[in-house]
Scaffold this motif. Structure first.
Motif, PDB file in Angstrom:
ATOM      1  N   TRP A   1       1.465  -1.323   0.077  1.00 24.33           N
ATOM      2  CA  TRP A   1      -0.178   0.312  -0.045  1.00 24.33           C
ATOM      3  C   TRP A   1       1.247   1.164   0.143  1.00 24.33           C
ATOM      4  O   TRP A   1       0.406   2.404  -0.867  1.00 24.33           O
ATOM      5  CB  TRP A   1      -1.007   0.387   1.160  1.00 24.33           C
ATOM      6  CG  TRP A   1      -0.618   0.372   2.456  1.00 24.33           C
ATOM      7  CD1 TRP A   1      -0.118   1.580   3.199  1.00 24.33           C
ATOM      8  CD2 TRP A   1      -1.063   0.052   3.180  1.00 24.33           C
ATOM      9  NE1 TRP A   1       0.275   1.280   4.517  1.00 24.33           N
ATOM     10  CE2 TRP A   1      -0.711   0.188   4.804  1.00 24.33           C
ATOM     11  CE3 TRP A   1      -1.516  -1.404   3.633  1.00 24.33           C
ATOM     12  CZ2 TRP A   1      -0.421  -0.075   6.105  1.00 24.33           C
ATOM     13  CZ3 TRP A   1      -1.622  -1.716   5.484  1.00 24.33           C
ATOM     14  CH2 TRP A   1      -2.039  -1.246   6.362  1.00 24.33           C
ATOM     15  N   THR A   2       2.178   0.887   0.672  1.00 23.07           N
ATOM     16  CA  THR A   2       2.718   2.563   0.735  1.00 23.07           C
ATOM     17  C   THR A   2       3.358   2.744  -0.814  1.00 23.07           C
ATOM     18  O   THR A   2       3.645   3.647  -0.833  1.00 23.07           O
ATOM     19  CB  THR A   2       4.222   2.177   1.521  1.00 23.07           C
ATOM     20  OG1 THR A   2       3.496   1.273   2.664  1.00 23.07           O
ATOM     21  CG2 THR A   2       4.893   3.754   2.003  1.00 23.07           C
TER      22      THR A   2
ATOM     23  N   PRO B   1       0.078   2.333  -4.203  1.00 18.04           N
ATOM     24  CA  PRO B   1      -1.131   3.069  -3.503  1.00 18.04           C
ATOM     25  C   PRO B   1      -2.384   2.067  -3.679  1.00 18.04           C
ATOM     26  O   PRO B   1      -3.254   1.507  -3.860  1.00 18.04           O
ATOM     27  CB  PRO B   1      -0.903   3.860  -2.633  1.00 18.04           C
ATOM     28  CG  PRO B   1       0.083   5.080  -3.735  1.00 18.04           C
ATOM     29  CD  PRO B   1       1.258   3.342  -3.940  1.00 18.04           C
TER      30      PRO B   1
ATOM     31  N   GLY C   1       4.244   4.519  -6.115  1.00 14.79           N
ATOM     32  CA  GLY C   1       3.912   5.678  -5.573  1.00 14.79           C
ATOM     33  C   GLY C   1       5.379   6.944  -5.565  1.00 14.79           C
ATOM     34  O   GLY C   1       6.127   6.395  -6.704  1.00 14.79           O
ATOM     35  N   ALA C   2       5.051   7.614  -4.763  1.00 12.11           N
ATOM     36  CA  ALA C   2       6.116   8.540  -5.179  1.00 12.11           C
ATOM     37  C   ALA C   2       7.693   8.481  -5.200  1.00 12.11           C
ATOM     38  O   ALA C   2       8.015   7.587  -3.617  1.00 12.11           O
ATOM     39  CB  ALA C   2       5.656  10.117  -3.927  1.00 12.11           C
TER      40      ALA C   2
ATOM     41  N   ALA D   1       9.943   9.527  -3.573  1.00  6.42           N
ATOM     42  CA  ALA D   1      10.589   9.781  -2.413  1.00  6.42           C
ATOM     43  C   ALA D   1      10.391   8.447  -1.425  1.00  6.42           C
ATOM     44  O   ALA D   1      11.202   8.469  -1.054  1.00  6.42           O
ATOM     45  CB  ALA D   1      10.317  11.090  -1.849  1.00  6.42           C
ATOM     46  N   THR D   2       9.130   7.976  -1.489  1.00  8.60           N
ATOM     47  CA  THR D   2       8.534   6.960  -0.968  1.00  8.60           C
ATOM     48  C   THR D   2       9.006   5.989  -1.146  1.00  8.60           C
ATOM     49  O   THR D   2       9.280   4.984  -0.460  1.00  8.60           O
ATOM     50  CB  THR D   2       6.911   7.223  -0.935  1.00  8.60           C
ATOM     51  OG1 THR D   2       6.484   8.363  -0.595  1.00  8.60           O
ATOM     52  CG2 THR D   2       6.307   5.500  -0.071  1.00  8.60           C
TER      53      THR D   2
ATOM     54  N   ALA E   1      12.544   5.474  -0.053  1.00 15.10           N
ATOM     55  CA  ALA E   1      12.633   5.509   2.160  1.00 15.10           C
ATOM     56  C   ALA E   1      12.250   4.126   2.391  1.00 15.10           C
ATOM     57  O   ALA E   1      12.116   3.736   3.349  1.00 15.10           O
ATOM     58  CB  ALA E   1      11.254   6.372   2.182  1.00 15.10           C
ATOM     59  N   LEU E   2      10.877   3.383   1.415  1.00 12.60           N
ATOM     60  CA  LEU E   2      11.125   2.127   1.689  1.00 12.60           C
ATOM     61  C   LEU E   2      12.187   1.768   1.560  1.00 12.60           C
ATOM     62  O   LEU E   2      12.445  -0.003   2.309  1.00 12.60           O
ATOM     63  CB  LEU E   2       9.899   1.714   0.489  1.00 12.60           C
ATOM     64  CG  LEU E   2       8.200   1.997   1.128  1.00 12.60           C
ATOM     65  CD1 LEU E   2       7.748   1.323  -0.218  1.00 12.60           C
ATOM     66  CD2 LEU E   2       8.348   1.222   2.776  1.00 12.60           C
TER      67      LEU E   2
ATOM     68  N   VAL F   1      15.060   2.065   2.863  1.00 10.52           N
ATOM     69  CA  VAL F   1      15.519   2.030   3.380  1.00 10.52           C
ATOM     70  C   VAL F   1      15.296   1.312   4.369  1.00 10.52           C
ATOM     71  O   VAL F   1      15.620   0.344   5.522  1.00 10.52           O
ATOM     72  CB  VAL F   1      15.499   4.278   4.111  1.00 10.52           C
ATOM     73  CG1 VAL F   1      16.285   4.307   5.564  1.00 10.52           C
ATOM     74  CG2 VAL F   1      16.616   4.586   3.097  1.00 10.52           C
ATOM     75  N   ALA F   2      13.652   1.342   4.784  1.00 13.61           N
ATOM     76  CA  ALA F   2      13.034   0.324   5.563  1.00 13.61           C
ATOM     77  C   ALA F   2      13.628  -0.965   5.401  1.00 13.61           C
ATOM     78  O   ALA F   2      13.975  -1.261   6.065  1.00 13.61           O
ATOM     79  CB  ALA F   2      11.594   0.233   5.967  1.00 13.61           C
TER      80      ALA F   2
ATOM     81  N   GLY G   1      -1.522   6.548   0.029  1.00 10.23           N
ATOM     82  CA  GLY G   1      -1.061   5.701   0.987  1.00 10.23           C
ATOM     83  C   GLY G   1       0.870   5.492   0.784  1.00 10.23           C
ATOM     84  O   GLY G   1       1.145   5.186   1.389  1.00 10.23           O
ATOM     85  N   ASP G   2       1.038   6.347  -0.169  1.00  8.04           N
ATOM     86  CA  ASP G   2       2.714   6.258  -0.994  1.00  8.04           C
ATOM     87  C   ASP G   2       2.865   7.839   0.133  1.00  8.04           C
ATOM     88  O   ASP G   2       4.002   8.180   0.174  1.00  8.04           O
ATOM     89  CB  ASP G   2       2.996   7.030  -1.828  1.00  8.04           C
ATOM     90  CG  ASP G   2       2.256   7.773  -2.672  1.00  8.04           C
ATOM     91  OD1 ASP G   2       1.637   8.505  -1.886  1.00  8.04           O
ATOM     92  OD2 ASP G   2       2.473   7.942  -3.813  1.00  8.04           O
TER      93      ASP G   2
ATOM     94  N   PRO H   1       8.028  11.646   2.741  1.00  9.98           N
ATOM     95  CA  PRO H   1       7.698  10.515   3.229  1.00  9.98           C
ATOM     96  C   PRO H   1       7.821  10.956   5.019  1.00  9.98           C
ATOM     97  O   PRO H   1       7.468  10.073   5.602  1.00  9.98           O
ATOM     98  CB  PRO H   1       7.334   9.264   2.828  1.00  9.98           C
ATOM     99  CG  PRO H   1       8.372   9.181   2.164  1.00  9.98           C
ATOM    100  CD  PRO H   1       8.486  11.256   1.857  1.00  9.98           C
TER     101      PRO H   1
END
Lengths: 333, 478
Positions: free
Chosen positions: A71-72, A75, A295-296, A298-299, A302-303, A305-306, B119-120, B198
């Motif tokens: 979902w991140t 989405p 999605g974006a 930047a996200t 970041a993911l 990174v996670a 979501g993002d 984010p």
């Protein structure tokens, strides 16, 4: 590799881990359900308790990992799939809830009657959950989720690919569990139980193999895009899965249980990653590609990174837990 | 954390005129079919999960203190308590894990509009929450099954990552909720979400204080609940070291938390008049801005007027605005479409504050009298109070959550997306809600039956709790 494909790869790794680790936990429900009366099944049920007790919650988190990444990172496709596939997802969710709760309740039940009630709930929901998750996989793979989420609420998961997907998921989970449980039984010195599990795991393996074989034709017709992928780019993985499956059967047959675990896990990992590679570059087959659904940026970064953090923070303790459960001290009951 | 709660009609005194009013309101509302059941569904499943989440957050730290005491002082009573709490946590964490999974699914199933659009933006904290859940689940497995199988000093350390993961997980979940209240990390250009950052979304303006408020609340809920269990034992005449220690450790945690909570809550409320004036006006039941505003206790807001409230002059301005004369914003300044369900928000907020104050006062009294040489544990009325303090803390927790969530309505992303836009277009969600009620009721009943039977067997002297289907047990019976 573009960043969105990297995240999609991390997603499919989560699906593979859930299929192998979570799948083995679900599969133990099959043996639990068919273990027989209270007295006859006592030894096997205690083994199931002991084998999956320390690990099922950790293995379950792979599902959360998959949902969150999906979902991140993608989405709109997540919302579309959730909307179209609301029914099988809710049924799978029901199974997940009943499985986890009743497994914990059974362990601390005061009476045999209570343990039976919780035990049947645990075992039955352990079989239903992979079935419904399998139908979801089939729906995604056969392109039944439109981009706007308006797919048919019934035919999207009541179709040949989905139904075979569900049955194969149940069989695969049970086969994995049979191999793992037989190895656990042998290690803790329960030779008779290991022998019993060996025969049943062989039977499950042969039946599942036959179902996969029978499913090939219908799935080829029903899901052409996936079929092209499976016979093309993903063909080596499909072959690997078949070879590993046969190797597992042979090792079981010759009673090398500890060794049999490796090809069993490889067979499942290969077929699930084969699905992922086979439907590449589609995220929702024939509807949305990975790049379109992302999605974006930047996200996505970041993911990653996670995900990197997960490799550092989660994998070492997970390996420690799995090693402990396979150790001599932990095999004593 | 999403969605909301019943419309305000539920808490009003029902008169025929009011009923007609409500019916008119409901029939006039143009809402997607799935909205109301989706909100109820979210309220039920989140309201249920939040209690178990508290145990996941706060219980490991309490077990750690008890277990450490057992090892350091070679105290068998403390060790036995730690062991029993570990087994209790195994049951609670299992149902917490599955009810948390329900929420993950519901994010997409019930709120496709939110997840598809944002979501993002909001997803990253969930990814980190997933990692902390992973860590907690792994070390829970090691800790639970490590009794007698690991060196004791290493075994007890397995609780440390669990306790830390609980804190990180709380932060991450509250980051999403704080973002819904104070959206950050994106821009909306012609209806399209752009410039997504984010990290800025995760570290929004409200995250630290919302996190602190919830984190402290978790320690209150668990501390009072566990202490209450041993208070009940003492009421029944069990006054041994086991009960004394089982009471003191969680009560000490609850004490610190209950005394800190009013300050954290007050800090969190600062600036609410600018951020969410409708929420503050509802909290304070301010129908219009008055200088200075009174503190309005109780009462209902009907047709633009407040009825049945007790007003204490000036205190409203003091508490809400940190001022002697600055007015609390009035509801009359806010368009009707942008108001939350006023009465529910007001009552939930005041229940939280009232219970929180009562709990803080009672722990202060306990320790003050103890310092003066009087032990309230000798008083049955105090033990009875502690016995209900756990449920009271849960009510305060739920009220606080209702106050902030319902108070944010009609927005799901404050100022950007209304809850109506987030809901899916399903029929049949009432069936889902009905089934969920049945499943959750059964799960609650199962947990109560099992936990009570564990306590009964422990009192009877069984410490290992053999499973009833273990070969030897079944063999004995047949």
């Amino acid at each position: 590799m573009s960043v969105e494909v990297a995240v999609a790869a991390a997603l499919i790794v989560g699906v593979v881990a859930y299929a192998v680790l979570g799948g083995a936990d679900f599969g133990s429900g099959f043996f639990d359900l068919t273990a027989g009366s209270g007295r006859r099944g006592a030894e096997l049920r205690t083994l199931v308790d002991h084998s999956i007790g320390p690990v099922w919650e950790a293995n379950h988190v792979w599902l959360i990992y998959v949902l969150v990444i999906w979902w991140t990172a993608f989405p709109e496709t997540f919302a579309a799939a959730m909307t179209t596939l609301v029914l099988p997802l809710l049924l799978a969710l029901l199974g997940i809830v009943l499985r986890g709760a009743s497994f914990a309740f059974r362990k601390y039940s005061a009476t045999l009657g209570q343990a039976r009630l919780f035990g049947v709930t645990f075992a039955a929901s352990s079989i239903l959950t992979p079935f419904f998750l399998g139908t979801v996989a089939g729906a995604l793979a056969s392109g039944r989720v439109p981009a706007d989420g308006t797919g048919d609420r019934w035919s999207s998961w009541l179709n040949p690919t989905s139904l075979f997907g569900g049955v194969i998921a149940v069989g695969t989970c049970a086969f994995l569990a049979g191999v793992f449980l037989a190895a656990d039984a042998a290690r803790s010195g329960q030779g008779r139980l290991a022998e019993d599990l060996r025969l049943r795991a062989l039977a499950v393996g042969v039946v599942t193999g036959a179902v996969v074989f029978a499913a090939l034709g219908p799935i080829m017709d029903d899901a052409p895009t996936l079929s092209d992928g499976l016979t093309g780019r993903a063909a080596p993985l499909v072959v690997l899965s078949a070879v590993a499956g046969v190797a597992t059967l042979w090792l079981l047959w010759t009673r090398r249980y500890a060794w049999a675990r490796l090809p069993a896990a490889v067979a499942v990992a290969a077929v699930v990653s084969g699905w992922g590679v086979g439907q590449y570059p589609w995220l929702l087959v024939d509807e949305v590609t990975i790049a379109e659904g992302a999605g974006a940026p930047a996200t996505l970064q970041a993911l990653l990174v996670a995900v990197g953090l997960a490799v550092v923070v989660v994998l070492p303790p997970l390996a420690y837990l799995l090693r402990l459960t396979q150790s001599e001290e932990w095999s004593r009951h | 954390m999403i969605g909301g709660f019943p419309p305000r009609s539920v808490v009003r005194v029902v008169t025929p005129a009011l009923l007609a009013d409500v019916v008119a309101q409901l029939s006039a509302a143009v809402e997607p079919e799935g909205l109301l059941p989706a909100r109820q569904q979210m309220a039920l499943s989140l309201g249920w999960h939040i209690v178990l989440a508290c145990f996941g957050v706060a219980f490991p730290a309490m077990i750690l203190v008890m277990h450490l005491r057992g090892i350091r002082r070679d105290d068998p009573v403390a060790l036995e308590l730690a062991k029993r709490w570990a087994k209790t946590s195994a049951v609670l964490f299992a149902i917490g894990a599955v009810s948390g999974t329900v929420l993950s699914f519901e994010m997409g199933l019930l709120w496709p509009g939110l997840m598809g659009t944002y979501g993002d933006v909001l997803g990253l904290p969930f990814a980190f929450e997933g990692l902390s859940f992973f860590v907690e689940a792994i070390f829970l497995g090691i800790y639970l099954y490590g009794w007698g199988r690991m060196p004791p000093k290493r075994h007890v350390l397995m609780l440390v990552p669990m306790a830390i993961a609980g804190v990180v997980g709380t932060f991450c979940v509250l980051a999403v909720n704080a973002w819904m209240n104070a959206p950050a990390g994106f821009r909306l250009v012609d209806g399209e979400v752009t410039d997504v950052d984010p990290w800025a979304a995760m570290f929004n303006d409200q995250v630290w204080l919302q996190f602190a408020h919830m984190w402290v609340a978790a320690y209150m809920v668990v501390g009072f609940s566990i202490a209450g269990v041993y208070a009940v034992g003492m009421l029944r005449g069990r006054r041994d070291e086991h009960h004394r220690l089982g009471f003191v450790v969680p009560f000490a945690f609850a004490t610190v938390a209950a005394l800190a909570q009013p300050f954290v809550g007050h800090l969190l409320g600062a600036g609410l008049d600018e951020r969410q004036p409708a929420k503050l006006a509802s909290f304070e039941l301010a129908e219009t801005a008055e200088s200075p505003s009174p503190l309005r206790i109780g009462g209902v807001y009907v047709d633009g007027e407040v009825k049945g409230a007790i007003d204490i002059p000036v205190l409203g301005s003091v508490f809400a605005m940190n001022s002697f004369d600055e007015p609390v914003p009035g509801l009359d300044e806010i368009p009707e479409d942008d108001r939350p369900p006023v009465n529910l928000t007001h009552w939930a907020f005041q229940s939280m504050v009232g219970i929180g104050t009562l709990l803080a006062g009672s722990v202060a009294l306990f320790w003050f009298l103890r310092w003066r040489g009087r032990d309230l544990l000798e008083k049955r009325w105090f033990l009875r109070f502690v016995a209900v303090s756990g449920p009271l803390a849960v009510v305060a927790l739920e009220s606080g959550w209702i106050a902030t969530e319902v108070g944010r309505q009609p927005w799901i992303v404050y100022g950007y997306m209304r809850t109506t836009e987030a809901a899916g277009d399903y029929s049949g969600l009432w069936w889902l809600l009905g089934s969920t009620v049945v499943v959750y009721a059964a799960m609650t009943a199962g947990a109560v039956v099992v936990l009570r039977s564990m306590a009964r067997r422990w009192r009877a002297g069984e410490s290992d709790l053999p499973s009833p289907y273990a070969p030897e047990t079944v063999g004995e019976r047949s």
